[in-house]
Scaffold this motif. Structure first.
Motif, PDB file in Angstrom:
ATOM      1  N   TYR A  55       0.837  -1.194   0.000  1.00  0.00           N
ATOM      2  CA  TYR A  55       0.000   0.000   0.000  1.00  0.00           C
ATOM      3  C   TYR A  55       0.876   1.250   0.000  1.00  0.00           C
ATOM      4  CZ  TYR A  55      -3.079  -3.735   1.443  1.00  0.00           C
ATOM      5  OH  TYR A  55      -3.752  -4.924   1.502  1.00  0.00           O
ATOM      6  N   GLU A  56       0.325   2.354  -0.472  1.00  0.00           N
ATOM      7  CA  GLU A  56       1.094   3.593  -0.583  1.00  0.00           C
ATOM      8  C   GLU A  56       1.318   4.273   0.766  1.00  0.00           C
ATOM      9  OE1 GLU A  56      -0.187   6.259  -3.625  1.00  0.00           O
ATOM     10  OE2 GLU A  56      -0.546   4.644  -5.034  1.00  0.00           O
ATOM     11  N   GLU A  57       0.411   4.074   1.711  1.00  0.00           N
ATOM     12  CA  GLU A  57       0.509   4.770   2.992  1.00  0.00           C
ATOM     13  C   GLU A  57       1.189   3.908   4.051  1.00  0.00           C
ATOM     14  OE1 GLU A  57      -3.451   2.552   3.254  1.00  0.00           O
ATOM     15  OE2 GLU A  57      -2.362   3.571   1.675  1.00  0.00           O
ATOM     16  N   PRO A  58       1.837   4.538   5.045  1.00  0.00           N
ATOM     17  CA  PRO A  58       2.362   3.786   6.188  1.00  0.00           C
ATOM     18  C   PRO A  58       1.184   3.177   6.948  1.00  0.00           C
ATOM     19  CG  PRO A  58       3.229   6.030   6.156  1.00  0.00           C
ATOM     20  CD  PRO A  58       2.147   5.961   5.129  1.00  0.00           C
ATOM     21  N   LEU A  59       1.399   2.007   7.535  1.00  0.00           N
ATOM     22  CA  LEU A  59       0.317   1.292   8.202  1.00  0.00           C
ATOM     23  C   LEU A  59       0.649   0.985   9.652  1.00  0.00           C
ATOM     24  CD1 LEU A  59      -0.347  -1.295   5.362  1.00  0.00           C
ATOM     25  CD2 LEU A  59      -1.673   0.751   5.839  1.00  0.00           C
ATOM     26  N   ALA A  60      -0.359   1.001  10.510  1.00  0.00           N
ATOM     27  CA  ALA A  60      -0.230   0.486  11.872  1.00  0.00           C
ATOM     28  C   ALA A  60      -0.608  -0.985  11.803  1.00  0.00           C
ATOM     29  CB  ALA A  60      -1.164   1.241  12.806  1.00  0.00           C
ATOM     30  N   VAL A  61       0.244  -1.862  12.348  1.00  0.00           N
ATOM     31  CA  VAL A  61       0.008  -3.296  12.196  1.00  0.00           C
ATOM     32  C   VAL A  61       0.132  -4.025  13.536  1.00  0.00           C
ATOM     33  CG1 VAL A  61       0.824  -3.355   9.808  1.00  0.00           C
ATOM     34  CG2 VAL A  61       2.432  -3.745  11.659  1.00  0.00           C
ATOM     35  N   THR A  62      -0.389  -5.237  13.553  1.00  0.00           N
ATOM     36  CA  THR A  62      -0.273  -6.138  14.676  1.00  0.00           C
ATOM     37  C   THR A  62       0.295  -7.451  14.158  1.00  0.00           C
ATOM     38  OG1 THR A  62      -2.200  -5.157  15.749  1.00  0.00           O
ATOM     39  CG2 THR A  62      -1.542  -7.333  16.503  1.00  0.00           C
ATOM     40  N   TYR A  63       1.273  -8.017  14.872  1.00  0.00           N
ATOM     41  CA  TYR A  63       1.850  -9.300  14.482  1.00  0.00           C
ATOM     42  C   TYR A  63       1.116 -10.403  15.237  1.00  0.00           C
ATOM     43  CZ  TYR A  63       5.207 -12.984  13.570  1.00  0.00           C
ATOM     44  OH  TYR A  63       5.783 -14.148  13.171  1.00  0.00           O
ATOM     45  N   LEU A  64       0.595 -11.384  14.516  1.00  0.00           N
ATOM     46  CA  LEU A  64      -0.123 -12.498  15.097  1.00  0.00           C
ATOM     47  C   LEU A  64       0.692 -13.773  14.909  1.00  0.00           C
ATOM     48  CD1 LEU A  64      -3.664 -11.724  13.639  1.00  0.00           C
ATOM     49  CD2 LEU A  64      -2.792 -11.129  15.893  1.00  0.00           C
ATOM     50  N   MET A  65       1.018 -14.458  16.010  1.00  0.00           N
ATOM     51  CA  MET A  65       1.797 -15.695  15.930  1.00  0.00           C
ATOM     52  C   MET A  65       1.086 -16.755  16.747  1.00  0.00           C
ATOM     53  SD  MET A  65       4.365 -17.291  14.853  1.00  0.00           S
ATOM     54  CE  MET A  65       6.023 -17.858  15.036  1.00  0.00           C
ATOM     55  N   PRO A  66       0.534 -17.763  16.076  1.00  0.00           N
ATOM     56  CA  PRO A  66      -0.154 -18.825  16.816  1.00  0.00           C
ATOM     57  C   PRO A  66       0.846 -19.684  17.602  1.00  0.00           C
ATOM     58  CG  PRO A  66      -0.010 -19.381  14.505  1.00  0.00           C
ATOM     59  CD  PRO A  66       0.553 -18.003  14.656  1.00  0.00           C
ATOM     60  N   LEU A  67       0.522 -19.975  18.839  1.00  0.00           N
ATOM     61  CA  LEU A  67       1.363 -20.828  19.668  1.00  0.00           C
ATOM     62  C   LEU A  67       0.544 -22.033  20.107  1.00  0.00           C
ATOM     63  CD1 LEU A  67       3.089 -18.128  21.873  1.00  0.00           C
ATOM     64  CD2 LEU A  67       4.058 -19.339  19.924  1.00  0.00           C
ATOM     65  N   PRO A  68       1.197 -23.200  20.246  1.00  0.00           N
ATOM     66  CA  PRO A  68       0.457 -24.390  20.670  1.00  0.00           C
ATOM     67  C   PRO A  68       0.002 -24.275  22.114  1.00  0.00           C
ATOM     68  CG  PRO A  68       2.794 -24.873  20.472  1.00  0.00           C
ATOM     69  CD  PRO A  68       2.581 -23.468  20.013  1.00  0.00           C
TER      70      PRO A  68
END
Length: 68
Positions: A55-68
């Protein structure tokens, strides 16, 4: 055992971790590197993932990591 390193591998399928914007858009994973060192019953593993912002704009993101 000695340190093992994997090459940056382009991905075309899910590897588990996801980078998701606040509004729900998922950023594509460009590649991943995995390094591991195991000695005396202790292992240290480092996973590096590279995502691309299409995307052209900077983004606020969240990292999702599934754990057992």
């Amino acid at each position: 055992m000695s340190t093992q390193a994997a090459k940056m591998i382009p991905t075309t399928h899910s590897t588990g971790g996801r980078l998701v914007t606040i509004d729900g858009r998922t950023l594509p994973l460009r590649g991943a590197t995995l390094r591991a060192d195991a000695r005396a019953g202790i292992a240290r593993v480092v996973l590096e993932q590279r995502f691309v912002n299409p995307y052209e704009e900077p983004l606020a993101v969240t990292y999702l990591m599934p754990l057992p």
